[in-house]
Design an enzyme around this catalytic site. Sequence first.
Site, short mmCIF file in Angstrom:
data_model
loop_
_atom_site.label_atom_id
_atom_site.label_comp_id
_atom_site.label_asym_id
_atom_site.label_seq_id
_atom_site.Cartn_x
_atom_site.Cartn_y
_atom_site.Cartn_z
CB SER A 93 -14.17 73.93 -50.34
OG SER A 93 -14.73 72.75 -50.91
CB SER B 20 -7.37 55.34 -50.73
OG SER B 20 -8.10 54.24 -51.21
CE1 TYR C 56 -15.19 57.45 -53.58
CE2 TYR C 56 -15.82 55.39 -52.52
CZ TYR C 56 -15.20 56.62 -52.47
OH TYR C 56 -14.56 57.02 -51.32
CE LYS D 169 -11.57 57.90 -53.30
NZ LYS D 169 -10.63 59.04 -53.16
#
Length: 273
Positions: free
Chosen positions: A11, A131, A145, A149
Amino acid sequence: MSKVILITGASSGIGKDAAIQLIKEGHKVYTAARRIEKMKELQEMGGFPMQMDVAKNEDVKNVVDQILQKDGKIDVLWNNAGYGLYGSVENISIAAAKKQFEVNLFGLANLTQKVLPYMRKAKSGTIINTSSMGGKMYTPLGAWYHATKHAVEGFSDCLRLETKQFNINVVVLEPGAIATEFGDVLTQPMLDNCKNTAYEPMAKLVAKTVNDSYHKPNGASPRSVITNIISKIVRSKKPKTRYRAGKWAKPMVWMRLYLGDRIFDKVIMNEVK
């Protein structure tokens, strides 16, 4: 050759920009995101926007089922949906941390599981997992976060070994600082999470660094950096296992690999003074 492609997190940002290019190149592009209203432009161009929350199993199953009913295959899956949860380890709730993993890792894994049987039977397919340069390094206030990853990196490496026998490519995309809304989505919640805590001064410094890095002209353009790479991966019969691009991506990962922890710690903290 035209391919059937499914892109999550399409989006805005790198997902939307690449989708536009892939549609122009003649591919059948399904774009999935929670904010379907943000993808009207893609529909007008000939794309197929679909509403999906990657953390909801029912949404994921419905999207995959609809695509397979219409086309009978998915040639390329780009797991691009994700967000950055920033704040101190001390103050981020475990509930919030679990949600970060639900979107960035388990949502990715769930969608991959649903697509794999069809790629395996076709003995063909490409899976691209987004990633970050943050999957190879770290920054203050980004523990959850970076954890997701780093997990995506390990998940993708194992998946690559398992699926090579079925002629399925698994590619890891490691963007650096790209001029998208990622930085905006990250900074204000981080400031809120650290407000009136011992970490508030650090949060303000990190926010400034993020804003300086991700906003134009400092952040790299999605079109010039990531879109061209995605187009190249889609066209390739044997893409590389990793693509690293965007501001700071290559030098920061190099420093992480070769300078050692203590020196790299100093490099990172010098960026948030």
